[in-house]
Design an enzyme around this catalytic site. Structure first.
Site, PDB file in Angstrom:
ATOM      1  N   ARG A 117      -0.151  24.652 -21.394  1.00  0.00           N
ATOM      2  CA  ARG A 117      -0.107  24.124 -22.618  1.00  0.00           C
ATOM      3  C   ARG A 117       0.096  22.651 -23.115  1.00  0.00           C
ATOM      4  NH1 ARG A 117       1.538  28.585 -26.989  1.00  0.00           N
ATOM      5  NH2 ARG A 117       0.457  27.316 -27.898  1.00  0.00           N
ATOM      6  N   SER A 144       1.120  21.852 -26.289  1.00  0.00           N
ATOM      7  CA  SER A 144       2.101  21.924 -26.863  1.00  0.00           C
ATOM      8  C   SER A 144       3.191  22.881 -26.511  1.00  0.00           C
ATOM      9  CB  SER A 144       1.205  22.986 -27.790  1.00  0.00           C
ATOM     10  OG  SER A 144       1.340  24.404 -27.310  1.00  0.00           O
ATOM     11  N   LYS A 145       3.817  23.125 -25.226  1.00  0.00           N
ATOM     12  CA  LYS A 145       4.546  23.373 -24.914  1.00  0.00           C
ATOM     13  C   LYS A 145       5.422  22.446 -23.504  1.00  0.00           C
ATOM     14  CE  LYS A 145       5.557  28.020 -26.695  1.00  0.00           C
ATOM     15  NZ  LYS A 145       4.621  29.286 -25.948  1.00  0.00           N
ATOM     16  N   ARG A 146       4.420  21.637 -22.658  1.00  0.00           N
ATOM     17  CA  ARG A 146       4.996  21.494 -21.471  1.00  0.00           C
ATOM     18  C   ARG A 146       5.439  20.127 -22.473  1.00  0.00           C
ATOM     19  NH1 ARG A 146      -0.398  17.247 -19.667  1.00  0.00           N
ATOM     20  NH2 ARG A 146      -0.008  15.499 -21.062  1.00  0.00           N
TER      21      ARG A 146
END
Ligand SMILES: [Zn+2]
Length: 315
Positions: free
Chosen positions: A247, A249-251
């Site tokens: 994602r 937003s998550k990486r």
């Protein structure tokens, strides 16, 4: 109607956030609705006021406006969840008075040891109703040693809802196993409780959010029922991912609006790239479009039936 954008200020706003704000904003404005911004800084450990302010700066820079929320005010005393804790207290108290909750003294290790089933690619930890039937004297004794979390006593039932993007959904909640936490032992309110109370109090009738929250919807519908309120319509949008499946937003290096601004990207170009993903404009090598122009166009909801959209190489 009333729509909303409700981000958590745990970092600078990134493309995944802008994707959601764009879809919810266009939907609300195209229905001549009222648009609300609410800052979900209920996780006091991870949220920062500065990130909240930076997030609002970035929204304004991109051209978004809102009718209720931080900086513009509205009928609510505050649009920051950290300033609304007394409201969550009251509702938790009233559910307790109706014997719809119970204290749970289980620690994390115990809860994690309960047989868990992979669900839609993620491990979901269920509960087993262990603390549901403690006697009053047992509860009093344990209270002396530990501050409990509070769970809602779920009555088994099936929930259907028609997601505007993802289609018909059906979930069954089981008493005991699906008794979910409303307030943690450390005093933090659960997302499910805060989001439902806020959306009820703010009169939200349409929720556009990321597909990752689809599975929290039945718990929220359950709370709407308990609180005698009508639930909003839901639209769960596909997540933006890179070609490795991470994602955005998550990486580690999620693309923030701050970074794009530093690289001389303009709002019209950021909006253009995202608008293309929703079929609002034709694919082009150099898309640029303003919010005003986007308001004249329709979202292609067929494209939003997916679970995720790969955006590698765009930004
Ligand atoms: Zn327990």
């Amino acid at each position: 109607m009333k729509g909303r954008f409700a981000p958590s200020p745990t970092g600078y706003i990134h493309l995944g956030n802008v994707w959601i704000v764009l879809l919810s904003y266009l939907s609300t404005r195209q229905q001549q609705g009222t648009y609300v911004v609410r800052i979900e800084d209920i996780d006091l450990q991870r949220s920062k006021r500065d990130y909240g302010e930076a997030l609002l700066d970035d929204l304004e820079w991109l051209g978004f406006d809102w009718d209720e929320g931080p900086r513009v005010g509205g009928p609510q005393l505050s649009y920051w969840q950290s300033e609304r804790l007394h409201l969550y207290d009251e509702v938790l108290q009233s559910l307790g008075d109706r014997a719809l909750t119970y204290p749970c003294f289980c620690n994390r290790t115990r809860v994690q040891s309960i047989a868990s089933a992979p669900h839609r690619g993620e491990i979901v930890h269920h509960y087993d109703g262990h603390c549901r039937h403690l006697t009053i004297s047992e509860v009093e004794k344990r209270m002396e040693e530990k501050v409990p979390s509070y769970r809602v006593k779920v009555e088994t039932g099936t929930f259907y809802f028609d997601d505007i993007y993802q289609g018909e959904q059906c979930y069954t909640l089981q008493g005991g196993i699906d008794d979910f936490v409303l307030r943690r032992g450390d005093g933090m309110y659960a997302y499910n409780l805060a989001v439902v109370i806020d959306d009820i109090q703010m009169g939200i009738t349409e929720v556009v959010r990321g597909q990752d929250l689809l599975d929290t919807t039945p718990q929220q519908l359950y709370l709407y029922n308990l609180l005698g309120a009508v639930s909003p319509r839901y639209s769960h949008a596909p997540l933006l991912i890179d070609s490795d499946g991470h994602r955005l937003s998550k990486r580690q290096q999620s693309i923030t609006i701050r970074e794009l601004r530093a690289l001389q990207w303009e709002p019209n170009r950021i909006l253009g790239e995202l608008a293309m993903l929703a079929g609002l404009i034709q694919p082009s090598s150099n898309p640029r479009i303003s919010l005003d122009e986007l308001l004249e166009r329709s979202i292609n909801t067929e494209l939003l039936k997916q679970k995720s959209i790969i955006v590698d190489g765009v930004f």
